[in-house]
Design an enzyme around this catalytic site. Structure first.
Site, mmCIF file in Angstrom:
data_model
loop_
_atom_site.group_PDB
_atom_site.id
_atom_site.type_symbol
_atom_site.label_atom_id
_atom_site.label_comp_id
_atom_site.label_asym_id
_atom_site.label_seq_id
_atom_site.Cartn_x
_atom_site.Cartn_y
_atom_site.Cartn_z
ATOM 1 N N CYS A 108 28.598 31.605 14.306
ATOM 2 C CA CYS A 108 28.519 31.666 15.767
ATOM 3 C C CYS A 108 27.154 32.141 16.200
ATOM 4 O O CYS A 108 26.449 32.799 15.455
ATOM 5 C CB CYS A 108 29.581 32.612 16.318
ATOM 6 S SG CYS A 108 29.416 34.301 15.753
ATOM 7 N N ASP A 109 26.766 31.775 17.401
ATOM 8 C CA ASP A 109 25.466 32.207 17.927
ATOM 9 C C ASP A 109 25.644 33.002 19.204
ATOM 10 O O ASP A 109 26.596 32.791 19.902
ATOM 11 C CB ASP A 109 24.593 30.991 18.213
ATOM 12 C CG ASP A 109 24.325 30.206 16.939
ATOM 13 O OD1 ASP A 109 24.608 29.006 16.929
ATOM 14 O OD2 ASP A 109 23.865 30.811 15.969
#
Lengths: 109, 117, 85, 130
Positions: A108-109
């Site tokens: 995830c970012d």
């Protein structure tokens, strides 16, 4: 230790070390090779920096933090995301974490 | 852009709450101005000298040292809760401002959103 | 005005210093037990939680039972919501 | 007015995800909107499709699915919380070489950035903790 292209006892299917304690510079060279990267001094600067950062803070630095830290340590010409993108193609954070033998980041970012 | 105050009230290691709160703060700092307020046993997250090798949990207390790098500039704790625990700021692993009740109320008022952990 | 929600008795200790004079307190879940005693704040308690625990007739005079729609309205009227648990 | 709702509690272990659902329904019934529901900590257990409660107890997880799907509201389960607790979609099950996936329909696994984005963009954030 033999590291296959696909999953092996030592790495998972994405090429991350199953046991980060196995890491050593020779393994880093091999992990990089599997990602199509030949390690140069420029790469090693970044690898040592993130390993030190992790050792100090138990964190893989966020992209912007990494850029700042590289800039502080090695100057403006290297402290920018283009330099990091060139060194560690595609997703720098993922490649750096893998080659530096740090924990696999959640996707995830 | 909304500013966010993260309020940490859980002690470390007994549950994952404290660690997951810190993860949220680190992520928040990438988006907007974030501050953090430690209350109750949340203050225990800041105690220096935590050593978790034998326990087997992650010593995420070290990550507080990175808050500056992440742009989290205001790090505060509850002064009444500090005193109630017989702690002082020298016991902490990073520099933290201690706020009295009125200052904490103002701290909350001065942020747009509050996320409690 | 800030709405503080409290969902358990012990959580009052976290926030009693932080509730300003014009703030409002919403008790929910096990927090409704706090509604049995008078508190020095403007206090509302979620009716479902009050009834589930048989506290309907036992709330302190100043604890007002509310529905979720009232809870939503209080949140909308507030500047922000602070949750204590 | 736009609400972001954060849920920290697992079904049956705590009341949080039941309270949050009642609140979410009341938000819509009052004419407000919800930009996202973010499940964090043990709240991600709500997204487990394998929960099978006794028939005389509310199927909280399914009620959330119906609510999300029926009202076209994003139900996001935090990826890091999910991975720790064994809530996986097919992609993550594959990525972590696990034998199966169990993410309930109507839920999406995504990153913590979704919590921050929802909090910043909502008018009000309400957390249901444990």
């Amino acid at each position: 230790m033999v590291l296959a292209v696909t999953s092996s006892p030592e790495t998972d299917k994405e090429g991350f070390l199953r046991n980060t304690g196995d890491w050593n510079p020779a393994i880093a060279e091999r992990l990089a090779e599997l990602d199509g990267i030949t390690l140069t001094d420029d790469h090693w600067e970044v690898i040592h920096l993130v390993r030190d950062y992790y050792q100090n803070y138990r964190l893989f630095p966020a992209n912007r933090v990494l850029v700042t830290k590289v800039r502080e340590a090695f100057g403006q010409s290297k402290g920018n995301s283009i330099h990091l993108m060139k060194l560690f193609t595609g997703k720098p954070a993922k490649h750096i974490a893998k080659i530096a033998g740090l924990p696999k980041p959640p996707n995830c970012d | 852009m909304s500013t966010i105050l993260f309020v940490f009230s859980r002690p470390p290691h007994g549950s994952i709450n404290a660690q997951e709160g810190l993860d949220a703060l680190l992520m928040g700092s990438a988006f907007t101005t974030c501050s953090v307020l430690f209350v109750g046993d949340g203050l225990m997250q800041l105690v220096a000298g935590q050593s978790t090798d034998d326990l087997g949990t992650k010593n995420f207390s070290l990550s507080f040292g990175a808050l500056k790098d992440y742009g989290v500039t205001r790090i505060a704790c509850s002064k009444p809760d500090l005193l109630a625990r017989g702690l002082n700021k020298d016991d902490f692993l990073i520099e933290v401002e201690s706020l009295n009740a009125a200052a904490m109320q103002a701290f909350i008022r001065n942020h747009d959103k509050v996320l409690n952990f | 005005m800030i709405v503080h929600t409290i969902n358990k008795v012990s959580a009052l200790g976290l926030c009693n210093n932080l509730i300003a004079e014009d703030d409002k307190v919403v008790l929910l879940e096990d927090g409704v037990y706090l509604g049995l005693q008078p508190l020095p704040f403007l206090v509302f308690a979620i009716r479902f939680d009050v009834d589930a625990r048989g506290l309907g007739g036992l709330l302190a005079a100043h604890t007002e039972s509310i529905d979720y729609s009232d809870f939503v309205r209080l949140c909308a009227e507030a500047d922000k919501v602070c949750s204590w648990f | 007015m736009n609400f972001a709702i954060v849920v920290h509690g697992a079904p049956y272990s705590s009341e949080a995800c039941l309270s949050a659902l009642k609140f979410a329904k009341a938000v819509l019934a009052s004419g407000h909107s919800i930009n996202r529901v973010f499940f964090y900590h043990d709240g991600v257990h709500t997204a487990n499709s394998l929960i099978a409660p006794p028939q005389d107890e509310a199927p909280v997880s399914e009620q959330w699915q119906e609510f999300g799907t029926g009202n076209n509201i994003e139900l996001i389960a935090c990826i890091a919380s999910c991975l720790r607790r064994g809530i996986l979609d097919e992609t993550e099950a594959d990525r972590y070489e696990k034998s199966g996936s169990n993410l309930a329909p109507g839920f999406t696994i995504s990153g913590l950035g979704q919590l921050i984005d929802a909090s910043i963009n909502a008018d009000r954030v309400v957390t249901f903790g444990v």
